[in-house]
Write a protein that holds these residues in place. Structure first.
Motif, PDB file in Angstrom:
ATOM      1  N   LEU A 112       0.828  -1.218   0.000  1.00  0.00           N
ATOM      2  CA  LEU A 112       0.000   0.000   0.000  1.00  0.00           C
ATOM      3  C   LEU A 112       0.860   1.265   0.000  1.00  0.00           C
ATOM      4  O   LEU A 112       0.439   2.310  -0.484  1.00  0.00           O
ATOM      5  N   PHE A 122      -0.318  13.276  -9.170  1.00  0.00           N
ATOM      6  CA  PHE A 122      -1.586  13.983  -9.367  1.00  0.00           C
ATOM      7  C   PHE A 122      -1.486  15.458  -8.980  1.00  0.00           C
ATOM      8  O   PHE A 122      -2.099  16.311  -9.617  1.00  0.00           O
ATOM      9  N   ILE A 371      -3.887   3.024 -14.848  1.00  0.00           N
ATOM     10  CA  ILE A 371      -5.229   3.538 -14.558  1.00  0.00           C
ATOM     11  C   ILE A 371      -5.451   4.863 -15.286  1.00  0.00           C
ATOM     12  O   ILE A 371      -6.508   5.088 -15.876  1.00  0.00           O
TER      13      ILE A 371
ATOM     14  N   VAL B  13      -9.814   8.993  -9.114  1.00  0.00           N
ATOM     15  CA  VAL B  13      -9.884   7.649  -9.691  1.00  0.00           C
ATOM     16  C   VAL B  13      -8.496   7.001  -9.690  1.00  0.00           C
ATOM     17  O   VAL B  13      -8.351   5.807  -9.395  1.00  0.00           O
ATOM     18  N   GLY B  14      -7.478   7.786  -9.987  1.00  0.00           N
ATOM     19  CA  GLY B  14      -6.120   7.258 -10.059  1.00  0.00           C
ATOM     20  C   GLY B  14      -5.617   6.783  -8.714  1.00  0.00           C
ATOM     21  O   GLY B  14      -5.159   5.642  -8.572  1.00  0.00           O
ATOM     22  N   MET B  15      -5.718   7.648  -7.704  1.00  0.00           N
ATOM     23  CA  MET B  15      -5.227   7.253  -6.376  1.00  0.00           C
ATOM     24  C   MET B  15      -6.086   6.139  -5.794  1.00  0.00           C
ATOM     25  O   MET B  15      -5.583   5.152  -5.259  1.00  0.00           O
ATOM     26  N   GLY B  17      -8.022   4.033  -7.397  1.00  0.00           N
ATOM     27  CA  GLY B  17      -7.863   2.805  -8.178  1.00  0.00           C
ATOM     28  C   GLY B  17      -6.556   2.105  -7.848  1.00  0.00           C
ATOM     29  O   GLY B  17      -6.515   0.874  -7.708  1.00  0.00           O
ATOM     30  N   THR B  18      -5.494   2.888  -7.732  1.00  0.00           N
ATOM     31  CA  THR B  18      -4.187   2.277  -7.419  1.00  0.00           C
ATOM     32  C   THR B  18      -4.225   1.640  -6.036  1.00  0.00           C
ATOM     33  O   THR B  18      -3.788   0.495  -5.838  1.00  0.00           O
ATOM     34  N   MET B  19      -4.775   2.386  -5.079  1.00  0.00           N
ATOM     35  CA  MET B  19      -4.852   1.886  -3.702  1.00  0.00           C
ATOM     36  C   MET B  19      -5.683   0.592  -3.673  1.00  0.00           C
ATOM     37  O   MET B  19      -5.283  -0.395  -3.053  1.00  0.00           O
ATOM     38  N   PHE B  20      -6.821   0.616  -4.357  1.00  0.00           N
ATOM     39  CA  PHE B  20      -7.711  -0.552  -4.376  1.00  0.00           C
ATOM     40  C   PHE B  20      -7.012  -1.757  -5.005  1.00  0.00           C
ATOM     41  O   PHE B  20      -7.039  -2.866  -4.462  1.00  0.00           O
ATOM     42  N   THR B  21      -6.362  -1.515  -6.152  1.00  0.00           N
ATOM     43  CA  THR B  21      -5.715  -2.631  -6.855  1.00  0.00           C
ATOM     44  C   THR B  21      -4.593  -3.229  -6.010  1.00  0.00           C
ATOM     45  O   THR B  21      -4.454  -4.452  -5.901  1.00  0.00           O
ATOM     46  N   LEU B  22      -3.778  -2.344  -5.413  1.00  0.00           N
ATOM     47  CA  LEU B  22      -2.663  -2.865  -4.616  1.00  0.00           C
ATOM     48  C   LEU B  22      -3.172  -3.590  -3.364  1.00  0.00           C
ATOM     49  O   LEU B  22      -2.583  -4.584  -2.930  1.00  0.00           O
ATOM     50  N   ALA B  23      -4.284  -3.089  -2.818  1.00  0.00           N
ATOM     51  CA  ALA B  23      -4.866  -3.781  -1.655  1.00  0.00           C
ATOM     52  C   ALA B  23      -5.334  -5.171  -2.069  1.00  0.00           C
ATOM     53  O   ALA B  23      -5.129  -6.161  -1.347  1.00  0.00           O
ATOM     54  N   LEU B  24      -5.930  -5.244  -3.248  1.00  0.00           N
ATOM     55  CA  LEU B  24      -6.413  -6.524  -3.774  1.00  0.00           C
ATOM     56  C   LEU B  24      -5.242  -7.500  -3.976  1.00  0.00           C
ATOM     57  O   LEU B  24      -5.311  -8.681  -3.600  1.00  0.00           O
TER      58      LEU B  24
END
Lengths: 382, 45
Positions: A112, A122, A371, B13-15, B17-24
């Motif tokens: 994370l 960003f 993304i 969406v970027g942050m 999405g990245t956080m979600f994907t890495l958590a997954l």
């Protein structure tokens, strides 16, 4: 006869005449190429990239040089591997084959931190928009904050090739300046008590099956969420899969060495070829360099702050300094964390934890770019 | 699309999405580790 000789001599002097009449930007860029040589040779700043980039820059700025004209050697390299994004992707195979994701697999939670370390992308993107860059240019400038040269080149060559030289040089220069940029930020944002937190030892290792399945799982998950980034993530994971499978040693070695070396040379020369004085020396180039610097500062701030949050949630078991390693500058950033940790407690060994965060940063930077590309496609900007 | 909306959309969406994907991925790695734990050879020797 005399006329012919004089004409021949005049033609030999045309280059010098051009340099004196219109060549000031080229002269400045020739000096810039010398600076790149100095940084690469004397200071050891990314020499594998800066030497070919500097030489490409020197070649393209020689008066009346045709190396970037149609059929010219640098233009051929540019068309061969930059315009179609092939070179950065081939380098990614090598990166995947060289990277050891072991520390990350031992403690997957620190992945994370690799997401938090992308925040600078960003903020920089917003700043670039505010300063009047187009949407696609702003995305490419923001990507400098990924601290990941091949990703920056991949995205910029695709969407804003006019700023490719500036973005590439900024990305690689700042990657190598991580040991100078990060420590002051880390010191300011963490308390003495936090800096001295000792994390548990690593080294228990993970099973071979886990190591082999990891690249497959990452490819599946990231490919489903952001298919536009599959070439990027797919190539890194291909390299890592070959390495961990242990059955294609020749291919792994070729990816780590011969292919990576040859492509690095071609990539550097072709990027140097984009640094022609009249096109490169603009105020916007300086702005891009400044924004790139800010991007890496913001990445570090976000990484350390997220590290503090994880420290809090884990009841003080995570040293927030490792958050700074959540960027893609591997393994430099992890080494910075180790050195900083030992400044405050000699017996503190944060290296392997920081390596885990650092490899997380590699995945995070590619994922963020993936993304962004998918969103741009979704809103039909590309 | 307005520049500010564009930038903020990408940021969210970027942050996220990245956080979600890495958590997954992190959860998935945790599962694989349970399925294929590291062998402890030569235990008790």
């Amino acid at each position: 006869m005399v006329d012919a000789i004089l004409n021949a001599l005049t033609s030999l002097l045309m280059g010098i005449g051009y340099l004196l009449d219109h060549g000031l930007p080229n002269m400045v860029m020739i000096l810039v190429s010398f600076l790149l040589f100095y940084l690469g040779i004397r200071k050891g700043v990314e020499p594998l990239l800066l030497i070919p980039i500097g030489f490409g820059c020197l070649l393209v700025n020689m008066p009346l040089s045709d190396v970037m004209d149609k059929g010219g050697v640098l233009k051929t390299l540019y068309d061969m591997g930059i315009i179609n994004e092939l070179f950065p992707l081939l380098i990614f195979i090598g990166i995947g084959a060289m990277t050891d994701f072991g520390p990350l697999l031992e403690n997957p939670k620190i992945l994370l931190l690799g997401a938090a370390g992308q925040f600078g992308i960003f903020i920089t993107l917003l700043l670039s928009l505010f300063l009047g860059f187009s949407k696609l240019q702003s995305v490419c400038i923001g990507i400098i904050g990924a601290c990941d040269g091949p990703t920056a080149i991949y995205v910029t060559s695709k969407f804003a090739p006019e700023i490719l030289g500036a973005v590439s040089v900024a990305a690689y220069s700042y990657m190598s300046l991580v040991p100078i940029i990060q420590p002051p930020i880390m010191r300011v944002l963490t308390s003495k008590r936090e800096k001295e937190i000792v994390m548990g030892s690593m080294g228990k290792g993970v099973s071979k099956e886990t190591r082999i399945l990891f690249p497959i799982i990452v490819t599946l998950i990231t490919g489903l969420i952001a298919p536009m980034g599959l070439p990027l993530m797919g190539m890194i994971m291909l390299g890592n899969f070959m390495k961990e499978s242990g059955v294609v040693e020749r291919l792994t070695k070729a990816s780590q060495e011969e292919i990576a070396n040859a492509v690095t040379l071609f990539l550097g020369l072709a990027i140097g070829g984009t640094m022609e004085g009249h096109a490169f020396l603009k105020v916007e180039t300086l702005i891009i360099f400044s924004l790139g610097f800010l991007a890496i500062c913001f990445d570090t701030v976000a990484g350390v702050m997220f590290g503090k949050l994880m420290c809090l949630l884990s009841g003080g078991k995570i040293n927030p300094l490792i958050g700074a390693a959540g960027i893609s500058a591997y393994p430099m950033s992890a080494r910075v964390v180790q050195i900083e940790g030992q400044r405050y407690k000699k017996t503190n060994y944060l290296l392997m934890h920081a390596m885990g965060a650092n490899t997380g940063g590699q995945i995070g930077s590619v994922m963020t770019a993936s993304i962004i590309l998918s969103v741009l496609k979704g809103i039909q900007l590309i | 699309m307005d520049d500010i909306i564009f930038g903020l959309t990408l940021m969210l969406v970027g942050m996220g999405g990245t956080m979600f994907t890495l958590a997954l991925i992190s959860v998935a790695v945790g599962l694989i580790k349970r399925l294929f734990p590291k062998e402890h050879r030569a235990k008790g020797r």
